[in-house]
Design a protein around this motif. Structure first.
Motif: not given
Length: 140
Positions: A68, A70, A86, A122-124, A128, A131, A133
């Protein structure tokens, strides 16, 4: 109305970064929202006028998306944040020092308003790899 070029090159640009063994590419785009009898349309921004409604979109690609990360973005001073596409977005009203949901942050004695937002993040999740945003704003 004052006509400005809000550093469109700064708002709409591509960057590349490396995060924990992953190759990360981020593209930012700015669109003007227009209304007509046919509905609402988004057109790529060439020039912005005070009062224009804009949508800023960040698209990212990440190879080897096993961890993950950010994704954070500063809201340009020339823009007044309105809302995000979002619900999971976190905002800052103090330049990125404190983060939270807009309805929870305070600016002095009052609840912070959308126009107080200076940064978004956004925390990804791991896995993923591509995407979009987005958020909307008004040109000051």
């Amino acid at each position: 109305m004052r006509s400005i070029v809000v550093g469109l090159s700064a708002l709409a640009l591509a960057t590349a970064a490396s995060a924990a063994g992953s190759s990360l590419s981020i593209t930012r785009s700015v669109f003007i929202e227009t209304r007509s009898d046919d509905g609402i349309a988004l057109e790529p921004a060439q020039r912005l006028e005070s009062g224009d409604k804009v949508v800023l979109v960040m698209q990212w690609d990440r190879e080897n998306a096993q961890r993950p990360f950010t994704l954070a973005s500063r809201v340009p001073e020339e823009l007044a944040f309105q809302r995000s596409g979002d619900a999971a977005v976190e905002v800052s009203i103090d330049g990125g020092r404190r983060w939270g949901r807009l309805g929870d942050l305070r600016s002095g004695q009052r609840l912070a308003s959308p126009e107080d937002v200076t940064h978004l993040r956004w925390r990804i999740a791991a896995g993923e790899d591509r995407r979009l945003r987005s958020y909307s704003a008004i040109v000051r």
